[in-house]
Enzyme design. Structure first.
Site, PDB file in Angstrom:
ATOM      1  N   ASP A 136      -8.076   7.681   9.255  1.00 27.04           N
ATOM      2  CA  ASP A 136      -9.219   6.550   8.957  1.00 27.04           C
ATOM      3  C   ASP A 136      -9.154   5.720   9.919  1.00 27.04           C
ATOM      4  O   ASP A 136     -10.117   4.712   9.927  1.00 27.04           O
ATOM      5  CB  ASP A 136      -8.940   5.981   7.455  1.00 27.04           C
ATOM      6  CG  ASP A 136      -9.963   5.213   6.995  1.00 27.04           C
ATOM      7  OD1 ASP A 136     -10.965   5.673   6.928  1.00 27.04           O
ATOM      8  OD2 ASP A 136      -9.634   4.116   6.652  1.00 27.04           O
ATOM      9  N   SER A 174     -10.322   0.461   2.498  1.00 29.05           N
ATOM     10  CA  SER A 174     -10.804  -0.595   1.559  1.00 29.05           C
ATOM     11  C   SER A 174     -12.161  -0.561   0.950  1.00 29.05           C
ATOM     12  O   SER A 174     -12.679  -1.410   0.283  1.00 29.05           O
ATOM     13  CB  SER A 174     -10.436  -1.779   2.051  1.00 29.05           C
ATOM     14  OG  SER A 174     -11.165  -2.350   3.013  1.00 29.05           O
ATOM     15  N   GLU A 189     -11.768   1.234  18.030  1.00 32.61           N
ATOM     16  CA  GLU A 189     -12.760   1.816  17.057  1.00 32.61           C
ATOM     17  C   GLU A 189     -14.239   0.969  17.453  1.00 32.61           C
ATOM     18  O   GLU A 189     -14.000  -0.420  18.013  1.00 32.61           O
ATOM     19  CB  GLU A 189     -12.246   1.092  15.547  1.00 32.61           C
ATOM     20  CG  GLU A 189     -11.376   2.033  15.083  1.00 32.61           C
ATOM     21  CD  GLU A 189     -10.667   1.503  13.914  1.00 32.61           C
ATOM     22  OE1 GLU A 189     -11.587   0.722  13.062  1.00 32.61           O
ATOM     23  OE2 GLU A 189      -9.714   1.830  13.281  1.00 32.61           O
ATOM     24  N   HIS A 201     -12.784   4.357   8.927  1.00 35.83           N
ATOM     25  CA  HIS A 201     -12.042   3.172   8.529  1.00 35.83           C
ATOM     26  C   HIS A 201     -12.834   2.670   7.241  1.00 35.83           C
ATOM     27  O   HIS A 201     -13.304   1.659   7.154  1.00 35.83           O
ATOM     28  CB  HIS A 201     -12.203   2.066   9.654  1.00 35.83           C
ATOM     29  CG  HIS A 201     -11.132   0.989   9.415  1.00 35.83           C
ATOM     30  ND1 HIS A 201     -10.697   0.353  10.467  1.00 35.83           N
ATOM     31  CD2 HIS A 201     -10.672   0.609   8.251  1.00 35.83           C
ATOM     32  CE1 HIS A 201      -9.744  -0.448  10.112  1.00 35.83           C
ATOM     33  NE2 HIS A 201      -9.698  -0.312   8.804  1.00 35.83           N
ATOM     34  N   ILE A 202     -12.659   3.239   6.283  1.00 36.65           N
ATOM     35  CA  ILE A 202     -13.172   3.194   4.812  1.00 36.65           C
ATOM     36  C   ILE A 202     -12.004   2.980   3.779  1.00 36.65           C
ATOM     37  O   ILE A 202     -12.184   3.021   2.668  1.00 36.65           O
ATOM     38  CB  ILE A 202     -14.146   4.035   4.384  1.00 36.65           C
ATOM     39  CG1 ILE A 202     -13.802   5.359   4.391  1.00 36.65           C
ATOM     40  CG2 ILE A 202     -15.368   4.089   5.054  1.00 36.65           C
ATOM     41  CD1 ILE A 202     -14.628   6.755   3.753  1.00 36.65           C
ATOM     42  N   THR A 216      -3.770   5.485   7.696  1.00 35.16           N
ATOM     43  CA  THR A 216      -4.809   4.506   7.081  1.00 35.16           C
ATOM     44  C   THR A 216      -4.225   3.063   7.528  1.00 35.16           C
ATOM     45  O   THR A 216      -4.874   2.210   6.902  1.00 35.16           O
ATOM     46  CB  THR A 216      -4.765   4.682   5.541  1.00 35.16           C
ATOM     47  OG1 THR A 216      -3.605   4.584   5.009  1.00 35.16           O
ATOM     48  CG2 THR A 216      -5.575   6.159   5.093  1.00 35.16           C
ATOM     49  N   ILE A 220       0.720  -1.286  -0.006  1.00 32.09           N
ATOM     50  CA  ILE A 220      -0.063   0.041   0.049  1.00 32.09           C
ATOM     51  C   ILE A 220       0.915   1.242  -0.039  1.00 32.09           C
ATOM     52  O   ILE A 220       0.708   2.334  -0.861  1.00 32.09           O
ATOM     53  CB  ILE A 220      -0.948  -0.001   1.293  1.00 32.09           C
ATOM     54  CG1 ILE A 220      -1.899  -1.257   1.129  1.00 32.09           C
ATOM     55  CG2 ILE A 220      -1.838   1.421   0.992  1.00 32.09           C
ATOM     56  CD1 ILE A 220      -2.824  -1.523   2.277  1.00 32.09           C
ATOM     57  N   ARG A 255      -3.079   1.356  11.041  1.00 28.86           N
ATOM     58  CA  ARG A 255      -3.843   1.085  12.301  1.00 28.86           C
ATOM     59  C   ARG A 255      -3.829   1.984  13.135  1.00 28.86           C
ATOM     60  O   ARG A 255      -2.735   2.659  13.608  1.00 28.86           O
ATOM     61  CB  ARG A 255      -3.161  -0.377  12.856  1.00 28.86           C
ATOM     62  CG  ARG A 255      -3.721  -1.659  11.978  1.00 28.86           C
ATOM     63  CD  ARG A 255      -5.331  -1.861  12.249  1.00 28.86           C
ATOM     64  NE  ARG A 255      -5.669  -3.043  11.521  1.00 28.86           N
ATOM     65  CZ  ARG A 255      -6.207  -2.995  10.373  1.00 28.86           C
ATOM     66  NH1 ARG A 255      -6.413  -1.821   9.615  1.00 28.86           N
ATOM     67  NH2 ARG A 255      -6.715  -4.311   9.823  1.00 28.86           N
TER      68      ARG A 255
HETATM   69  C1  DGY Z   1      -7.849  -4.279   6.421  1.00 23.75           C
HETATM   70  O1  DGY Z   1      -7.945  -5.068   5.312  1.00 23.75           O
HETATM   71  O2  DGY Z   1      -6.963  -4.440   7.235  1.00 23.75           O
HETATM   72  C2  DGY Z   1      -8.362  -3.095   6.419  1.00 23.75           C
HETATM   73  O3  DGY Z   1      -8.085  -2.173   7.539  1.00 23.75           O
HETATM   74  C3  DGY Z   1      -9.955  -3.309   6.721  1.00 23.75           C
HETATM   75  O4  DGY Z   1     -10.533  -3.236   5.548  1.00 23.75           O
END
Ligand code: DGY
Length: 308
Positions: free
Chosen positions: A259, A285, A264, A282-283, A233, A155, A235
């Site tokens: 995010d 993905s 959470e 937490h969007i 984005t 990523i 953790r």
């Molecule tokens: C993951 O895949 O770990 C994301 O944080 C959740 O969609």
């Protein structure tokens, strides 16, 4: 039989029903292990999500029929992997197919934080827009700035490619230096002080877990240049919330785009009061494309395990 804990996209639900007898729980909100345990008769595979915590206590109570748990995520921190291995239960996750979606969201947060987009939209909706003027609502550009990526995995590298397109220079911190064909000219730092002192934007793309727990603490925030922007984005556990909130209040960190959070969905309430924090639920993905692909990958893993 396949037990699915939460609602899945239609294409995934259709394929699951074609390949398995499905027990669909449609859980919402906080996970209750008792509800899961009541529904496991005849089940040999579970499709869960990061909101469903499979700790050692729950795993010890799973019936012997359970052969595989697939999680609708890359992250596996919600599953006690050692406890699952001890019971001979295989774990599958969904890497790679969400790289673009998550990198796009990191980019969204970076631009929103730098350009004060959330604050501007709130102001407009509240009827407080005084009209355009040369000094109204100034933010900061990203072109020519340095993006520091903490966690240069799949990523992080996808984000680096997008940010290069915006004219940013890429620096990174990673467990290991990448080979040139993956580094693509990005500048590797061997220590946090040189990394954090060199960047204008910090994007956390590292996985959660013990190795990154509270990595962005008061000490490391102090190493950032005044006015740096922080994006997370990866953790929530990688950030010490009290330290980041204090830095956002003082202005040492100009803005943050988040995010993911500790605890959470009950994030630290201090964030909610901050105009300079862009907060998403937490969007990373959460695109139609990524969520379909994640579901298919999870089903592939289940099929592979059940077929032995
Ligand atoms: C993951 O895949 O770990 C994301 O944080 C959740 O969609």
């Amino acid at each position: 039989m396949l037990l699915i804990t939460r609602k899945t996209p239609p294409a995934v639900a259709t394929r699951a029903a074609r390949e398995h007898e499905v027990r669909q729980l449609d859980l919402e909100g906080v996970f209750d292990p008792a509800v899961l345990l009541e529904n496991l008769t005849g089940v040999n595979a579970i499709l869960c999500t990061p909101a469903d915590k499979f700790d050692a206590v729950l795993i010890a109570q799973l019936p012997a029929s359970i052969k595989v748990i697939a999680t609708y995520s890359v992250g596996q921190e919600h599953i006690d992997l050692a406890a699952a291995a001890a019971r001979g239960i295989e774990i599958c996750n969904t890497p790679d197919v969400l790289n673009t979606a998550t990198a796009e969201l990191a980019l969204t947060l970076m631009l929103m934080a730098a350009r004060r987009a959330g604050e501007g939209e709130r102001l407009l909706r509240a009827g407080k827009w005084p009209g355009i003027s040369p000094t109204f609502h100034l933010g900061h550009g990203v072109a020519g700035k340095v993006l520091g990526i903490f966690g240069m995995g799949r990523i992080g590298r996808e984000l680096a490619g997008m940010a290069r397109g915006l004219g940013m220079a890429i620096h990174y911190r990673n467990r290991n230096r990448l080979p040139p064909e993956l580094e693509l000219g990005a500048h590797y730092h061997e220590d946090d002080a040189s990394f954090l002192g060199a960047i204008d934007f910090l994007s956390i793309n590292a996985p959660g877990g013990a190795d990154t727990m509270y990595w962005l603490n008061a000490g490391r925030i102090g190493m950032l240049k005044p006015g740096a922007v922080v994006v997370n984005t990866g953790r929530g556990s990688a950030v010490d919330d009290d330290a980041l909130i204090a830095a956002l209040r003082s202005g040492h960190v100009l803005a943050a785009g988040l995010d993911v959070y500790n605890n959470e969905p009950n994030l630290h309430p201090g964030y909610l009061e901050l105009e300079n924090a862009v907060l998403l639920p937490h969007i990373g993905s959460a695109t139609v494309e990524a969520r379909d692909a994640m579901g298919f990958l999870a089903l592939d893993g289940i099929k592979r395990v059940l077929r032995g």
